[in-house]
Design a protein around this motif. Structure first.
Motif, PDB file in Angstrom:
ATOM      1  N   SER A   6       0.851  -1.189   0.000  1.00  0.00           N
ATOM      2  CA  SER A   6       0.000   0.000   0.000  1.00  0.00           C
ATOM      3  C   SER A   6       0.884   1.235   0.000  1.00  0.00           C
ATOM      4  N   PRO A   7       0.369   2.353  -0.552  1.00  0.00           N
ATOM      5  CA  PRO A   7       1.194   3.569  -0.531  1.00  0.00           C
ATOM      6  C   PRO A   7       1.538   3.988   0.892  1.00  0.00           C
ATOM      7  N   GLU A   8       0.648   3.654   1.845  1.00  0.00           N
ATOM      8  CA  GLU A   8       0.902   4.043   3.233  1.00  0.00           C
ATOM      9  C   GLU A   8       2.103   3.292   3.786  1.00  0.00           C
ATOM     10  N   PHE A   9       2.128   1.976   3.555  1.00  0.00           N
ATOM     11  CA  PHE A   9       3.263   1.186   4.041  1.00  0.00           C
ATOM     12  C   PHE A   9       4.536   1.603   3.310  1.00  0.00           C
ATOM     13  N   ALA A  10       4.421   1.769   1.995  1.00  0.00           N
ATOM     14  CA  ALA A  10       5.595   2.154   1.219  1.00  0.00           C
ATOM     15  C   ALA A  10       6.148   3.486   1.712  1.00  0.00           C
ATOM     16  N   THR A  11       5.237   4.437   2.026  1.00  0.00           N
ATOM     17  CA  THR A  11       5.692   5.749   2.484  1.00  0.00           C
ATOM     18  C   THR A  11       6.437   5.654   3.800  1.00  0.00           C
ATOM     19  N   ILE A  12       5.842   4.984   4.764  1.00  0.00           N
ATOM     20  CA  ILE A  12       6.464   4.968   6.084  1.00  0.00           C
ATOM     21  C   ILE A  12       7.784   4.197   6.017  1.00  0.00           C
ATOM     22  N   LEU A  13       7.820   3.138   5.221  1.00  0.00           N
ATOM     23  CA  LEU A  13       9.062   2.372   5.106  1.00  0.00           C
ATOM     24  C   LEU A  13      10.135   3.208   4.403  1.00  0.00           C
ATOM     25  N   LEU A  39       5.102   7.629  13.726  1.00  0.00           N
ATOM     26  CA  LEU A  39       4.587   8.731  12.897  1.00  0.00           C
ATOM     27  C   LEU A  39       3.714   8.203  11.757  1.00  0.00           C
ATOM     28  N   ALA A  40       3.583   6.887  11.683  1.00  0.00           N
ATOM     29  CA  ALA A  40       2.854   6.272  10.568  1.00  0.00           C
ATOM     30  C   ALA A  40       1.435   6.807  10.425  1.00  0.00           C
ATOM     31  N   ILE A  41       0.826   7.203  11.535  1.00  0.00           N
ATOM     32  CA  ILE A  41      -0.564   7.654  11.464  1.00  0.00           C
ATOM     33  C   ILE A  41      -0.708   8.890  10.576  1.00  0.00           C
ATOM     34  N   ALA A  42       0.364   9.663  10.470  1.00  0.00           N
ATOM     35  CA  ALA A  42       0.302  10.873   9.635  1.00  0.00           C
ATOM     36  C   ALA A  42       0.039  10.515   8.183  1.00  0.00           C
ATOM     37  N   VAL A  43       0.476   9.335   7.758  1.00  0.00           N
ATOM     38  CA  VAL A  43       0.250   8.931   6.380  1.00  0.00           C
ATOM     39  C   VAL A  43      -0.712   7.753   6.299  1.00  0.00           C
ATOM     40  N   GLY A  44      -1.469   7.524   7.382  1.00  0.00           N
ATOM     41  CA  GLY A  44      -2.569   6.564   7.317  1.00  0.00           C
ATOM     42  C   GLY A  44      -2.191   5.107   7.393  1.00  0.00           C
ATOM     43  N   PRO A 102     -10.223   0.771   5.066  1.00  0.00           N
ATOM     44  CA  PRO A 102     -10.227   2.081   5.712  1.00  0.00           C
ATOM     45  C   PRO A 102      -8.813   2.644   5.753  1.00  0.00           C
ATOM     46  N   ILE A 103      -8.657   3.894   5.378  1.00  0.00           N
ATOM     47  CA  ILE A 103      -7.361   4.562   5.501  1.00  0.00           C
ATOM     48  C   ILE A 103      -7.552   5.637   6.577  1.00  0.00           C
ATOM     49  N   VAL A 104      -6.951   5.408   7.721  1.00  0.00           N
ATOM     50  CA  VAL A 104      -7.216   6.250   8.884  1.00  0.00           C
ATOM     51  C   VAL A 104      -6.118   7.296   9.045  1.00  0.00           C
ATOM     52  N   PHE A 105      -6.515   8.559   9.020  1.00  0.00           N
ATOM     53  CA  PHE A 105      -5.550   9.647   9.180  1.00  0.00           C
ATOM     54  C   PHE A 105      -5.788  10.359  10.503  1.00  0.00           C
ATOM     55  N   LEU A 141      -7.850  15.719   9.250  1.00  0.00           N
ATOM     56  CA  LEU A 141      -8.845  15.762   8.179  1.00  0.00           C
ATOM     57  C   LEU A 141      -8.246  16.332   6.882  1.00  0.00           C
ATOM     58  N   ASP A 142      -7.286  17.244   7.038  1.00  0.00           N
ATOM     59  CA  ASP A 142      -6.609  17.786   5.853  1.00  0.00           C
ATOM     60  C   ASP A 142      -5.970  16.681   5.019  1.00  0.00           C
ATOM     61  N   SER A 143      -5.361  15.718   5.708  1.00  0.00           N
ATOM     62  CA  SER A 143      -4.714  14.611   5.000  1.00  0.00           C
ATOM     63  C   SER A 143      -5.743  13.750   4.283  1.00  0.00           C
ATOM     64  N   VAL A 144      -6.878  13.526   4.934  1.00  0.00           N
ATOM     65  CA  VAL A 144      -7.945  12.733   4.313  1.00  0.00           C
ATOM     66  C   VAL A 144      -8.362  13.387   3.002  1.00  0.00           C
TER      67      VAL A 144
END
Lengths: 387, 356
Positions: A253-260, A330-335, B190-193, B196-199
């Motif tokens: 996923s882009p999220e995993f790729a980003t944080i990694l 910090l992963a939550i910042a990128v979902g 679900p992609i949880v941020f 809200l700006d990021s969403v």
């Protein structure tokens, strides 16, 4: 004449007193915080307890390494988050080390371009905040990739879009386990034969072809595996675009790729500096001695310089590994649903702030302690053996 | 020489010991006294001594709570914070707004960091009963919706099979989404941020197919998208979201003040009292008006406020309808219908208990 030393000047007692004093200080401080907590909880009428972990979580997490559904408990959800954190930290540490070692050596290269590219990379990455870098990777890189319908297809059917990265991947067949078992047997046997043949070669001085023997052993065991299963070890699946998602293959996923990527690039810069410092800490005489023995550049690096540099490198490297594991929050910042993200959601659904923050601290503490432990063992093995 | 050094060390040690001992005394005693104080001193007293009220708000939801470029706050929720300040201090500006994230907002109330939370917060039984919180009357009845691109071919929630859906952490929407999709048996990611700006940014980039929050929030954000007309909100409403102020449990007087500040704006609309015409009612003979405006009776003093607190509120921010129209009504980009948020006399749910 023997004078009686008063206890406050007694060399044996004073250190104990100092220790005691600090112990009392720590206990009082802890008591103060605990009291504060109790007063706060009393005021809102809440009670501490971990029974909420068995309640059904009700929120879903898609990116998981273990089975999970929204009907599972909060405890299970947290475990999913924990494995996700471990996944990022594990791959992050490995990749950051590889990147860091190469860049660190690159900084000492005699090639002007390599040296300066490495220097620019290190200085830029090391001096900007990780969170900013993560946002840049996520929003300026991954989000700007084309939509899934117009995926970029790289050679080897690697699909790239802002839905993530999909790679061809192996799927197991009925014979995979047998293949794997024989493969392992082959490796072990090959290794043993290699060792034996090398030993004989050293004693007799006659070439015994150890590598050839080892390969032979591996091939033989694989032949057995084929004879038994009469099947391929793996099947290859190629990703295809299926509506809104990729099917088949392995999907990052882009999220995993980003944080990694973010963690690897960031920590890699620090590791590069540690590696550079470690190499430079090895006295120049060693390089010259290696040269005098007729070793080439890479051989002298591998056999003489790096083993000695490692003693300087490992302790500082440990703290970079710990940083990487903790920065993964910090992963939550990128979902990306890491442990911190999932615990945040859990905290919000249950309102159990004290318990969850405690869990978070214990979890990260145990990751850190485990990393430290492994690195300390490694450090001990790498220490200079005096003869 | 050695002797001197020892003496010095011991002296230092003694000094730090006594200091630390004092330190403990002075840190532990005040906590006990302050906690003792806090139960005896009411929130109202604390607020009055401070000279202003601290209100937790959203800073990123245009129309409800938004930090303007000039540093001021504006929006529907924010206006009720001003109303509260007007009720207590007769000054709508005697208020400090604290921007809070969805995740931190309830903790901020629990710990007393803010006196009241006015940040589009959904009233649920578990929040009300297990978190040490009290919910004041709902200021905005909302429901959860889903935004998708018009050209995506998605016309209902069922079409979202396999889709990536953006959601903000720490919200009831996160749970509702899962519940609703499980019911429909739709498999989604679900992609949880945190933010809200990021969403919204991920949605605009097309990495996620849809995003969900309260319908008012969707409308508010849709107006700020690059091309608002390229997006639509699906017709399904996934949940009930009554949004209102939140206070800490255990101070009924303060809870009452927040409650009746809200009711005052609703009652004023029902009575037809507005910011503009309020002076003409001051000499009214109708006892209903006289009681409401504090000309007779002691409704305000019973709350611990001045008798004319309703007058102060209306003069500062206007009645409920005026507040709604100013930030969300037909003259704004959001152009929200009153719908459920109309007065009960017009078929809505806004209903104030009698002021008597």
């Amino acid at each position: 004449m023997r004078t009686v030393v008063p206890f406050w000047r007694d060399n044996r007692i004073v250190p104990i007193l100092v220790q005691l004093f600090f112990l009392v200080l720590v206990i009082l401080l802890g008591g103060f915080f605990y009291n504060n907590l109790q007063v706060g909880l009393d005021k809102t009428g809440m009670k501490l307890g971990f029974s909420f972990l068995n309640q059904s979580a009700g929120f879903s997490i898609k990116e998981t390494s273990i089975q999970y559904s929204p009907a599972d408990s909060y405890g299970r959800a947290l475990l999913v988050g924990f494995t996700n954190t471990i996944k990022v930290a594990f791959w992050g540490i490995i990749l950051a080390t590889i990147l860091g070692v190469f860049v660190g050596i690159g900084r000492l290269s005699s090639n002007w371009l390599v040296r300066n590219v490495a220097a620019v990379y290190v200085e830029i990455i090391r001096n900007t905040p990780l969170l900013v870098q993560l946002y840049i990777w996520y929003f300026a890189l991954f989000m700007q990739l084309p939509k899934i319908q117009d995926s970029i297809i790289l050679p080897g059917s690697i699909h790239l879009s802002n839905r993530g990265l999909a790679l061809p991947w192996l799927v197991s067949t009925s014979g995979t386990r047998i293949w794997l078992a024989f493969f392992l047997v082959g490796i072990v046997a090959g290794f043993l034969i290699y060792k034996k043949q090398t030993e004989k070669q050293l004693i007799t001085g006659i070439d015994r072809y150890p590598a050839l023997w080892a390969m032979g052993a591996l091939l033989l065991s694989l032949l057995f595996a084929w004879l038994i299963t009469m099947d391929k070890p793996f099947l290859l699946t190629v990703p295809t675009v299926d509506g809104l998602r990729y099917s088949g293959g392995y999907r990052l996923s882009p999220e995993f790729a980003t944080i990694l990527l973010g963690l690897v690039v960031y920590t890699g810069a620090f590791i590069a500096e540690i590696v550079r410092a470690g190499i430079q800490a090895v006295s120049k005489g060693q390089t010259e001695a290696a040269k005098a023995l007729g070793l080439g550049h890479s051989l002298s690096l591998r056999l003489v310089i790096l083993p000695q540099a490692l003693r300087v490198i490992i302790p500082s490297m440990t703290s970079q590994y710990l940083n990487l594991a903790k920065n993964s929050s910090l992963a939550i910042a990128v979902g990306y649903p890491d442990f911190f993200s999932v615990s945040g959601t859990t905290l919000n659904q249950t309102g159990r702030a004290v318990e969850i923050i405690t869990l978070v601290m214990v979890a990260y503490l145990s990751i850190s302690l485990l990393t430290s432990l492994l690195m300390n063992i490694f450090n001990k093995r790498m220490r200079l053996v005096e003869r | 020489m050695r002797k001197k050094a020892y003496l010095l060390v011991i002296l230092l040690l003694l000094v730090t010991m006594t200091l630390a001992a004092c330190g403990q005394d002075s840190t532990q005693e005040p906590t006990q006294t302050t906690t003792g104080n806090q139960s005896s001193r009411s929130t109202l007293e604390v607020v009055k001594n401070r000279g202003y009220v601290i209100v937790g708000v959203n800073s990123k939801l245009p129309g409800f709570g938004y930090l303007e470029p000039d540093g001021s706050y504006s929006g529907f929720d924010v206006e009720f914070g001003r109303a509260l300040a007007a009720a207590i201090f007769n000054d709508p500006n005697a208020v400090e707004f604290r921007p809070l994230s969805a995740k931190d907002r309830l903790t901020a109330v629990q710990t007393g960091e803010v006196d009241v939370l006015m940040r589009n917060t959904t009233w649920t039984i578990s929040r009300d009963t297990s978190l040490g919180l009290n919910f004041a009357p709902t200021t905005f009845y909302d429901g959860q919706g889903m935004m998708v691109r018009k050209d995506s071919g998605i016309n209902s929630l069922e079409d979202l099979d396999g889709a990536r859906i953006g959601v903000q952490t720490g919200t009831t929407t996160e749970l509702n989404l899962t519940d609703h999709m499980r019911k429909l048996n739709v498999d989604f990611e679900p992609i949880v941020f945190e933010d809200l700006d990021s969403v919204v940014a991920a949605y605009e980039a097309g990495s996620i197919d849809a995003w969900t929050t309260d319908i008012s929030g969707l409308a508010s954000r849709q107006a700020t998208l690059a091309d608002p007309n390229a997006h639509k909100v699906l017709p399904e409403v996934m949940s009930k979201e009554p949004l209102g102020p939140v206070v800490r449990e255990g101070d009924d007087q303060w809870y009452d003040i927040v409650k009746w500040t809200i009711f005052a704006t609703i009652e004023a609309e029902e009575l037809g009292i507005t910011q503009g015409n309020i002076d003409s009612f001051m000499n009214s003979d109708d006892p209903v008006f006289r009681r409401f405006l504090g000309v007779e009776g002691d409704l305000g003093t019973n709350l611990g406020l001045s008798n004319d607190f309703t007058v102060n509120i209306i003069k500062s921010v206007g009645n409920y309808g005026e507040i709604f129209d100013r930030y969300l009504g037909p003259d704004t980009v959001f152009n929200l219908e009153r719908g459920l948020n109309d007065l009960w006399t017009n078929g809505g749910l806004m209903y104030a208990p009698p002021f008597r």
